[in-house]
Scaffold this motif. Structure first.
Motif, PDB file in Angstrom:
ATOM      1  N   LYS A  92       0.839  -1.193   0.000  1.00  0.00           N
ATOM      2  CA  LYS A  92       0.000   0.000   0.000  1.00  0.00           C
ATOM      3  C   LYS A  92       0.879   1.250   0.000  1.00  0.00           C
ATOM      4  O   LYS A  92       1.831   1.346   0.763  1.00  0.00           O
ATOM      5  CB  LYS A  92      -0.870  -0.011   1.256  1.00  0.00           C
ATOM      6  N   VAL A  93       0.521   2.193  -0.850  1.00  0.00           N
ATOM      7  CA  VAL A  93       1.124   3.517  -0.864  1.00  0.00           C
ATOM      8  C   VAL A  93      -0.020   4.519  -0.802  1.00  0.00           C
ATOM      9  O   VAL A  93      -0.984   4.400  -1.562  1.00  0.00           O
ATOM     10  CB  VAL A  93       1.957   3.773  -2.145  1.00  0.00           C
ATOM     11  N   ILE A 131       6.322   6.195   7.474  1.00  0.00           N
ATOM     12  CA  ILE A 131       5.442   7.345   7.619  1.00  0.00           C
ATOM     13  C   ILE A 131       6.245   8.608   7.371  1.00  0.00           C
ATOM     14  O   ILE A 131       7.246   8.862   8.056  1.00  0.00           O
ATOM     15  CB  ILE A 131       4.807   7.396   9.019  1.00  0.00           C
ATOM     16  N   ALA A 132       5.811   9.383   6.372  1.00  0.00           N
ATOM     17  CA  ALA A 132       6.450  10.666   6.069  1.00  0.00           C
ATOM     18  C   ALA A 132       5.533  11.783   6.542  1.00  0.00           C
ATOM     19  O   ALA A 132       4.331  11.781   6.252  1.00  0.00           O
ATOM     20  CB  ALA A 132       6.705  10.802   4.569  1.00  0.00           C
ATOM     21  N   THR A 133       6.109  12.728   7.278  1.00  0.00           N
ATOM     22  CA  THR A 133       5.367  13.885   7.751  1.00  0.00           C
ATOM     23  C   THR A 133       6.067  15.161   7.293  1.00  0.00           C
ATOM     24  O   THR A 133       7.242  15.140   6.926  1.00  0.00           O
ATOM     25  CB  THR A 133       5.251  13.892   9.285  1.00  0.00           C
ATOM     26  N   ASN A 134       5.331  16.257   7.340  1.00  0.00           N
ATOM     27  CA  ASN A 134       5.935  17.551   7.041  1.00  0.00           C
ATOM     28  C   ASN A 134       6.376  18.211   8.353  1.00  0.00           C
ATOM     29  O   ASN A 134       6.273  17.598   9.431  1.00  0.00           O
ATOM     30  CB  ASN A 134       4.985  18.435   6.227  1.00  0.00           C
ATOM     31  N   GLN A 135       6.831  19.440   8.269  1.00  0.00           N
ATOM     32  CA  GLN A 135       7.352  20.149   9.442  1.00  0.00           C
ATOM     33  C   GLN A 135       6.282  20.435  10.489  1.00  0.00           C
ATOM     34  O   GLN A 135       6.603  20.757  11.637  1.00  0.00           O
ATOM     35  CB  GLN A 135       8.052  21.444   9.024  1.00  0.00           C
ATOM     36  N   THR A 142       2.345   7.487   3.285  1.00  0.00           N
ATOM     37  CA  THR A 142       2.665   6.254   3.994  1.00  0.00           C
ATOM     38  C   THR A 142       2.907   5.149   2.971  1.00  0.00           C
ATOM     39  O   THR A 142       2.284   5.127   1.905  1.00  0.00           O
ATOM     40  CB  THR A 142       1.545   5.817   4.962  1.00  0.00           C
ATOM     41  N   VAL A 143       3.822   4.279   3.308  1.00  0.00           N
ATOM     42  CA  VAL A 143       4.167   3.134   2.462  1.00  0.00           C
ATOM     43  C   VAL A 143       4.174   1.903   3.361  1.00  0.00           C
ATOM     44  O   VAL A 143       4.831   1.908   4.411  1.00  0.00           O
ATOM     45  CB  VAL A 143       5.554   3.313   1.803  1.00  0.00           C
TER      46      VAL A 143
END
Length: 159
Positions: A92-93, A131-135, A142-143
């Motif tokens: 899942k992406v 999990i990628a987040t911003n500042q 999410t991957v």
């Protein structure tokens, strides 16, 4: 949450619930446009005016660019110091919100499940979510997928 401090990660070093902070990087408009020109030349990725006129109000990173940056951070922050044997694939992406010029991308690696291989005792599979987040701490992408890792060599065994 722990920073990668080990010089080598083996299958045995992963456990469910584990969270590994892989750091952060600043995302520039120049790199967003350069990636998109080569791989995803939709107008809101490559043209400042088109981006400004879009629902996003600016150029935004291609979701594939976000995934590529995440992959680089996973490799630099974990896989280069691991017994990684590759991955049988992703499940899942999700591109949750746009990544904009000037955003700071932060990536965390969460281990969900680990299972030793019954047929190949030298390795195991780790199911994870990146999990990628911003500042602002907002999720951007999410991957979910799995990776194969070699087991730690036994004492006295040839490495």
């Amino acid at each position: 949450m722990s920073k990668v401090e080990k010089t080598q990660w083996y299958f045995e070093d992963f456990h469910p619930g584990q969270e590994i902070d892989l750091g952060e990087r600043l995302v520039t408009e120049e790199e967003i446009v350069a990636f998109a020109r080569d791989f995803d030349p939709q107008p809101f990725h490559v043209d400042h005016e088109a981006g400004a006129a879009s629902i996003y109000g600016t150029v935004i990173a291609s979701g594939w660019h976000t995934c590529a940056m995440m992959m680089r951070m996973v490799v630099d922050g974990l896989m280069c110091a691991a017994s990684s044997m590759g991955s049988p694939g992703l499940e899942k992406v999700r591109w949750i919100r746009p990544l904009r010029p000037g955003d700071t991308l932060r990536v965390r690696y969460l281990t969900h499940e680990v299972k030793g291989s019954n047929s190949r005792p030298d390795r195991g599979v780790v199911w994870s979510k990146w999990i990628a987040t911003n500042q602002h701490g907002e999720e951007v992408c999410t991957v979910e997928g799995m990776g194969m890792f070699g087991r730690r060599p036994k004492e006295g065994a040839d490495a």
